[in-house]
Motif scaffolding. Structure first.
Motif, PDB file in Angstrom:
ATOM      1  N   ASN A 102      48.784  11.420  36.945  1.00 48.16           N
ATOM      2  CA  ASN A 102      49.440  10.146  37.314  1.00 48.16           C
ATOM      3  C   ASN A 102      48.076   9.101  37.951  1.00 48.16           C
ATOM      4  N   LEU A 103      47.411   9.930  38.752  1.00 54.58           N
ATOM      5  CA  LEU A 103      46.213   9.383  39.400  1.00 54.58           C
ATOM      6  C   LEU A 103      45.022   8.942  38.368  1.00 54.58           C
ATOM      7  N   ALA A 104      45.006   9.880  37.419  1.00 53.16           N
ATOM      8  CA  ALA A 104      44.040   9.631  36.328  1.00 53.16           C
ATOM      9  C   ALA A 104      44.208   8.314  35.322  1.00 53.16           C
ATOM     10  N   LEU A 105      45.619   8.313  35.430  1.00 52.34           N
ATOM     11  CA  LEU A 105      46.066   6.868  34.644  1.00 52.34           C
ATOM     12  C   LEU A 105      45.931   5.790  35.365  1.00 52.34           C
ATOM     13  N   ALA A 106      46.292   5.891  36.796  1.00 42.92           N
ATOM     14  CA  ALA A 106      46.410   4.775  37.692  1.00 42.92           C
ATOM     15  C   ALA A 106      45.134   4.149  38.121  1.00 42.92           C
ATOM     16  N   PHE A 107      44.090   4.960  38.597  1.00 38.04           N
ATOM     17  CA  PHE A 107      43.084   4.411  38.837  1.00 38.04           C
ATOM     18  C   PHE A 107      42.177   3.605  38.251  1.00 38.04           C
ATOM     19  N   ALA A 141      40.508  -8.573  61.450  1.00 41.62           N
ATOM     20  CA  ALA A 141      41.311  -7.428  61.644  1.00 41.62           C
ATOM     21  C   ALA A 141      42.099  -7.335  60.364  1.00 41.62           C
ATOM     22  N   LEU A 142      42.743  -8.627  59.896  1.00 40.63           N
ATOM     23  CA  LEU A 142      43.770  -8.696  58.723  1.00 40.63           C
ATOM     24  C   LEU A 142      42.971  -8.565  57.431  1.00 40.63           C
ATOM     25  N   VAL A 143      41.658  -8.915  57.436  1.00 42.10           N
ATOM     26  CA  VAL A 143      40.832  -8.766  56.231  1.00 42.10           C
ATOM     27  C   VAL A 143      40.581  -7.125  55.849  1.00 42.10           C
ATOM     28  N   LEU A 144      40.299  -6.315  57.076  1.00 48.59           N
ATOM     29  CA  LEU A 144      40.096  -4.984  56.986  1.00 48.59           C
ATOM     30  C   LEU A 144      41.541  -4.074  56.666  1.00 48.59           C
ATOM     31  N   ILE A 145      42.582  -4.731  57.184  1.00 47.69           N
ATOM     32  CA  ILE A 145      43.944  -4.387  56.874  1.00 47.69           C
ATOM     33  C   ILE A 145      44.490  -4.407  55.413  1.00 47.69           C
ATOM     34  N   GLU A 146      44.153  -5.650  54.805  1.00 47.71           N
ATOM     35  CA  GLU A 146      44.433  -6.063  53.540  1.00 47.71           C
ATOM     36  C   GLU A 146      43.297  -5.240  52.444  1.00 47.71           C
ATOM     37  N   THR A 147      42.215  -5.026  52.929  1.00 46.08           N
ATOM     38  CA  THR A 147      41.443  -4.349  51.984  1.00 46.08           C
ATOM     39  C   THR A 147      41.784  -2.792  51.927  1.00 46.08           C
ATOM     40  N   THR A 148      42.219  -2.346  53.009  1.00 49.90           N
ATOM     41  CA  THR A 148      42.410  -0.833  53.090  1.00 49.90           C
ATOM     42  C   THR A 148      43.733  -0.676  52.256  1.00 49.90           C
ATOM     43  N   LEU A 151      42.748  -0.769  48.537  1.00 52.90           N
ATOM     44  CA  LEU A 151      42.269   0.353  48.005  1.00 52.90           C
ATOM     45  C   LEU A 151      43.055   1.577  47.859  1.00 52.90           C
ATOM     46  N   ILE A 152      44.223   1.484  48.715  1.00 56.91           N
ATOM     47  CA  ILE A 152      44.976   2.688  48.883  1.00 56.91           C
ATOM     48  C   ILE A 152      46.111   2.433  47.618  1.00 56.91           C
ATOM     49  N   ARG A 153      46.471   1.303  47.106  1.00 57.85           N
ATOM     50  CA  ARG A 153      47.292   1.067  46.341  1.00 57.85           C
ATOM     51  C   ARG A 153      47.681   1.983  45.376  1.00 57.85           C
ATOM     52  N   PRO A 154      46.654   2.711  44.536  1.00 60.08           N
ATOM     53  CA  PRO A 154      46.888   3.367  43.283  1.00 60.08           C
ATOM     54  C   PRO A 154      47.076   4.719  43.776  1.00 60.08           C
ATOM     55  N   LEU A 155      46.617   5.196  44.887  1.00 59.16           N
ATOM     56  CA  LEU A 155      46.983   6.471  45.542  1.00 59.16           C
ATOM     57  C   LEU A 155      48.504   6.641  45.694  1.00 59.16           C
ATOM     58  N   ALA A 156      48.926   5.353  46.487  1.00 57.71           N
ATOM     59  CA  ALA A 156      50.329   5.606  47.101  1.00 57.71           C
ATOM     60  C   ALA A 156      51.133   5.487  45.952  1.00 57.71           C
TER      61      ALA A 156
END
Length: 182
Positions: A102-107, A141-148, A151-156
């Motif tokens: 799933n990660l190999a297809l999602a990323f 703070a919001l830019v850091l939170i939204e960037t994180t 970046l975490i979206r495909p893993l989640a």
């Protein structure tokens, strides 16, 4: 024989050869052979009809610039369909229940859409990092939170998909075990 419910997710093997490798070569028999005619037999006609149907369903909502994704999306759809149908064969398992697949297809697909959005519409893509009307003090703070979160979206999403598929297969296993014992 003492087996657990999670044994259905282990890859079975015969004489040291994983059976998933043998079953994944099975769809190659469905590929049309090279010939100088457009339509050689009923199987190739059915394949062409199916590919055209899937492509039409995928590309109808998109504008003309989005049609360059037709080949990758259609081949991904057919690949996932065949791989999930292989899970119905005895002594095989569904590879999409594995997190690595799933990660190999999602990323790569996530990265391709992210880079395409940044290339074609950079201001609209970057605007998602900062909601409209944000107080000035909260901007870093919001830019850091939204960037994180971006970046975490495909893993989640990969973990959620794997958990849902595993839960579904376990539920089917539990119901079938309870049915046979009754």
């Amino acid at each position: 024989m003492n087996v657990s419910f999670f044994d259905q997710f282990s890859s079975p093997s015969f004489l040291g050869i994983p059976l998933i490798l043998i079953s994944m070569t099975f769809p190659a028999l469905l590929l049309p052979s090279l010939d100088n005619r457009w339509i050689t037999n009923r199987l190739s006609t059915l394949q062409l009809w199916l590919i055209n149907l899937i492509t039409k369903q995928l590309m109808t909502p998109l504008d003309k610039k989005g049609h360059k994704w037709a080949l990758i999306l259609t081949s991904l759809m057919i690949f996932l369909l065949l791989i999930n149908l292989l899970g119905l064969l005895p002594y095989t398992f569904t590879p999409t229940t594995q997190l690595s697949m799933n990660l190999a297809l999602a990323f790569p697909l996530w990265l391709a859409t992210l880079l395409t959005g940044l290339r074609n519409q950079p201001s609209a893509s970057l605007a998602h990092l900062l909601p409209e009307g944000t107080p000035t003090l909260l901007i870093p703070a919001l830019v850091l939170i939204e960037t994180t979160s971006l970046l975490i979206r495909p893993l989640a999403l990969g973990v959620r998909l794997t958990a849902n598929l595993t839960a579904g297969h376990l539920l089917i296993q539990l119901i079938s075990t309870a049915t046979t014992s009754l």
